[in-house]
Design an enzyme around this catalytic site. Structure first.
Site, PDB file in Angstrom:
ATOM      1  N   LYS A 157       0.407  -1.593  -0.238  1.00  0.00           N
ATOM      2  CA  LYS A 157      -0.090  -0.143   0.272  1.00  0.00           C
ATOM      3  C   LYS A 157       0.795   1.534   0.473  1.00  0.00           C
ATOM      4  CE  LYS A 157      -4.190  -1.951   1.956  1.00  0.00           C
ATOM      5  NZ  LYS A 157      -5.393  -2.041   3.439  1.00  0.00           N
ATOM      6  N   HIS A 160       1.993   6.954   3.092  1.00  0.00           N
ATOM      7  CA  HIS A 160       1.463   7.892   3.042  1.00  0.00           C
ATOM      8  C   HIS A 160       1.971   8.898   4.259  1.00  0.00           C
ATOM      9  CE1 HIS A 160      -0.792   6.925   6.514  1.00  0.00           C
ATOM     10  NE2 HIS A 160      -1.464   5.935   5.923  1.00  0.00           N
ATOM     11  N   HIS A 163       2.696   7.696   7.866  1.00  0.00           N
ATOM     12  CA  HIS A 163       3.858   6.987   8.441  1.00  0.00           C
ATOM     13  C   HIS A 163       5.118   8.092   7.374  1.00  0.00           C
ATOM     14  CE1 HIS A 163       1.650   3.942   6.160  1.00  0.00           C
ATOM     15  NE2 HIS A 163       1.665   3.244   7.098  1.00  0.00           N
TER      16      HIS A 163
HETATM   17  N1  ARG Z   1       0.739  -0.427   9.451  1.00  0.00           N
HETATM   18  C1  ARG Z   1      -0.803  -0.077  10.243  1.00  0.00           C
HETATM   19  C2  ARG Z   1      -1.919   1.416   9.153  1.00  0.00           C
HETATM   20  O1  ARG Z   1      -0.512   1.803   8.593  1.00  0.00           O
HETATM   21  C3  ARG Z   1       0.271   1.730  11.459  1.00  0.00           C
HETATM   22  C4  ARG Z   1       0.441   0.442  12.265  1.00  0.00           C
HETATM   23  C5  ARG Z   1       0.442   1.246  13.736  1.00  0.00           C
HETATM   24  N2  ARG Z   1       0.933   0.249  14.792  1.00  0.00           N
HETATM   25  C6  ARG Z   1      -0.710  -0.384  15.495  1.00  0.00           C
HETATM   26  N3  ARG Z   1       0.476  -0.978  16.588  1.00  0.00           N
HETATM   27  N4  ARG Z   1      -1.210  -0.789  15.098  1.00  0.00           N
HETATM   28  O2  ARG Z   1      -2.128   1.532   9.581  1.00  0.00           O
END
Ligand code: ARG
Length: 601
Positions: A157, A160, A163
């Site tokens: 994906k 963004h 991140h």
């Molecule tokens: N991969 C997730 C996203 O892009 C963020 C992860 C955040 N960390 C967690 N432990 N939930 O939305």
């Protein structure tokens, strides 16, 4: 110099000054302004013996402009008249080598530190500790363990801005905890599991190319994902196929896992390189895929026992309405796990593995509910460490796009920052020609611009992404800070006749007489406090503000506190020493913010 000798140099300077009591939590051999505060506390307690040195110490604040330190007397609840207490302090006060003056003004006592002591101690300390890259650090966190999770993009994906912010703020917090003595383990929790991988598997058969994959896995998987999503929107069969494929993955069917494993690996390799350009490193790349089934199952069992689970047509929901956290799906109808369950299991596994004193999740405020839900669930499950989890959140970034359109990959963001900066530098042709490696330099300054814009305000604020503003050399921008550092770093190149500087003990700091020189030294002395405050607030903006204050103080000194053209060589050397200390501290502040300070531009 070794650790031993440098610490003892500061200690021996202090030992030659009037003796001071010890105050718990202070570390004069790392933060010498602590000693000046203790000296103030000692004076006050001599006049007002009902107070303790520690009490007064905690009430010593930085003063307003032109004042070193200030005490607000009413905070000590002494009873009686403030004026009388103040008079007692003034009557009893004897200037010494620590404190030269006290002034009473309404509720306040303003103290001035002895200038020669200030210069000598602060500059010696900066000099010594900077050689080991330790100036500003303290040992308050010694013996404590932090696990910090940040960045955490989703494979296949887009990367963004959320991140990006998580990456920038997470790197800053990692550095900050280390600087405060903590043992830190940083992890990147990849979104490398979930139904989207079923979709990609289906899509890859039709659109995949091994060659493209090797070239740029992140981009290729994204392209496949976009295409197969479009297919799925038209043909419901695609979704069904995807779901059954993902079910096979969850069941551990090796034939369903081979490709996925390769995609993950290639994406991680690519990310490592990009993070390196951002000066960011992770101790471990973990991910949703690595969370074991065991704890996910146990969580469901336990919550069922506690009557917190609702059944909705075969799907399991946890009911947190009592806590105003709504309901959340823990397990789908087909038995496959989801984001929330994996977070619960993942936290438990991490605790088993690290026995952390604290674990931080750096995730955007859009996921506030998700994080409070899974923190709550862990608490309800009876884990006494659930209160060691902390969500460090942040607001949104609006309007990040490149000149070609919306940025979806990290490397596009980096490239755009570098190229906008490159164009900017080219505008000044003469200067541009003198730069040896303009491509590299513009990338570094570009990244600095992005980071400073991101960290300049409180985390929770939303902000508008603006390339022109963040990459200008004017105003409070990243390029301005890099320029300030380069100018300081160039001093040694431009004044070789002053080098080598004599050892600290032989530099005559009494030749530093300008108020702007004193302002700089005092700011340098305050840096260890900036590092402590950053730990308390989790706000990079305090460090950014410090970097700008220091840069402004230096820029207003350049005209009067000159090095080049100063005929008194001892004076020129003392000034050079001050500026080199300033270079080290500005460099330390930038590094704390994960920025690589430049030597030339
Ligand atoms: N991969 C997730 C996203 O892009 C963020 C992860 C955040 N960390 C967690 N432990 N939930 O939305």
């Amino acid at each position: 110099a070794t650790a031993e000798t440098s610490l003892s140099l500061i200690s021996s300077l202090i030992a030659n000054l009037p003796p001071l009591p010890q105050v718990p939590g202070t570390e004069p051999e790392r933060a010498v302004l602590d000693s000046f505060r203790i000296a103030i506390a000692k004076f006050v307690v001599e006049a007002l013996p009902s107070l303790t040195v520690e009490q007064v110490y905690n009430g010593v604040d930085y003063g307003k402009k032109g004042v070193d330190f200030t005490i607000a007397l009413p905070r000590f609840r002494l009873g009686g008249k403030v004026d009388e207490h103040a008079k007692k302090v003034l009557d009893k006060f004897q200037p010494d080598d620590w404190i030269e003056n006290v002034v009473h003004d309404k509720n306040f006592l303003h103290f001035t530190c002895r200038t020669p002591t200030l210069f000598r101690l602060i500059l010696s300390q900066v000099h010594d500790l900077s050689q080991k890259s330790e100036y500003g650090t303290n040992t308050s966190g010694n013996g404590k363990k932090l696990v910090i999770e940040f960045s955490s993009p989703n494979i296949a994906k887009s990367f963004h801005v959320g991140h990006l912010r998580s990456t920038i703020i997470g790197a800053f917090l990692t550095n900050t905890y280390k600087a405060n003595g903590w043992d830190v383990t940083s992890v990147n929790y990849l979104g490398d599991w979930g139904t989207q991988f079923g979709l990609i598997a289906v899509g890859f058969e039709k659109y995949g190319s091994e060659e493209e994959l090797e070239k740029d896995a992140i981009k290729h998987l994204y392209d496949v994902y976009v295409k197969v999503n479009a297919d799925a929107a038209e043909n419901p069969d695609v979704k069904v196929q995807a779901a059954s494929f993902f079910k096979r993955m969850e069941d551990g069917d090796e034939s369903a896992l081979v490709n996925w494993r390769k995609w993950r690996e290639l994406s991680v390799q690519k990310y490592i390189g990009e993070y390196e350009r951002l000066n960011v490193k992770f101790d471990h790349y973990i991910g949703e895929s690595l969370v074991g089934k065991e704890w996910q199952d146990k969580a469901l069992e336990k919550l069922t026992e506690m009557n917190l689970i609702d059944d909705h047509e075969g799907a399991k929901l946890v009911n947190l309405e009592k806590y105003k956290m709504g309901k959340a799906v823990l397990r789908k109808k087909d038995g496959t796990s989801i984001y929330l369950t994996r977070d619960i299991g993942g936290a438990i596994e991490r605790y088993e593995k690290y026995k952390f004193d604290k674990m931080i999740y750096v995730v955007g405020a859009q996921q506030d509910l998700h994080l409070s839900q899974f923190f709550k669930i862990l608490e309800l499950m009876g884990f006494d460490w659930a209160n060691r989890l902390e969500h460090v959140n942040f607001g949104m970034v609006l309007g990040m796009s490149t000149r070609k359109g919306t940025a979806v990959f990290l490397n596009e963001i980096i490239k755009e920052a570098a190229s906008v900066m490159h164009d900017q530098m080219k505008k000044n042709e003469e200067k541009y020609k003198s730069v040896e490696n303009p491509e590299e330099v513009s990338q570094e300054i570009g990244i600095t611009g992005v980071k400073i814009q991101d960290m300049a305000a409180k985390r929770i604020n939303n902000y508008n992404f603006n390339w022109d503003r963040m990459l200008s050399f004017e105003g409070d921008t990243g390029p301005y800070l890099q320029y300030a550092h380069v100018r300081l770093a160039s001093l040694t190149r431009k004044n070789p006749e002053l080098l080598p500087l004599p050892p600290p003990g032989q530099i005559d700091t009494s030749l530093l007489t300008e108020p702007s020189a004193r302002d700089i030294a005092f700011l340098l002395g305050s840096y260890p406090d900036v590092v402590k405050t950053a730990l308390k607030t989790h706000e990079p903006s305090g460090v950014v503000t410090f970097a700008f204050r220091l840069s402004h103080a230096i820029s207003s000194a350049w005209e009067t506190v000159i090095v080049k053209g100063e005929s008194d060589i001892e004076k020129a050397r003392a000034r050079m020493w001050l500026y080199l200390c300033a270079r080290d501290v500005l460099g330390a502040a930038l590094r704390l913010l994960s920025i690589r300070p430049l030597e030339r531009m």
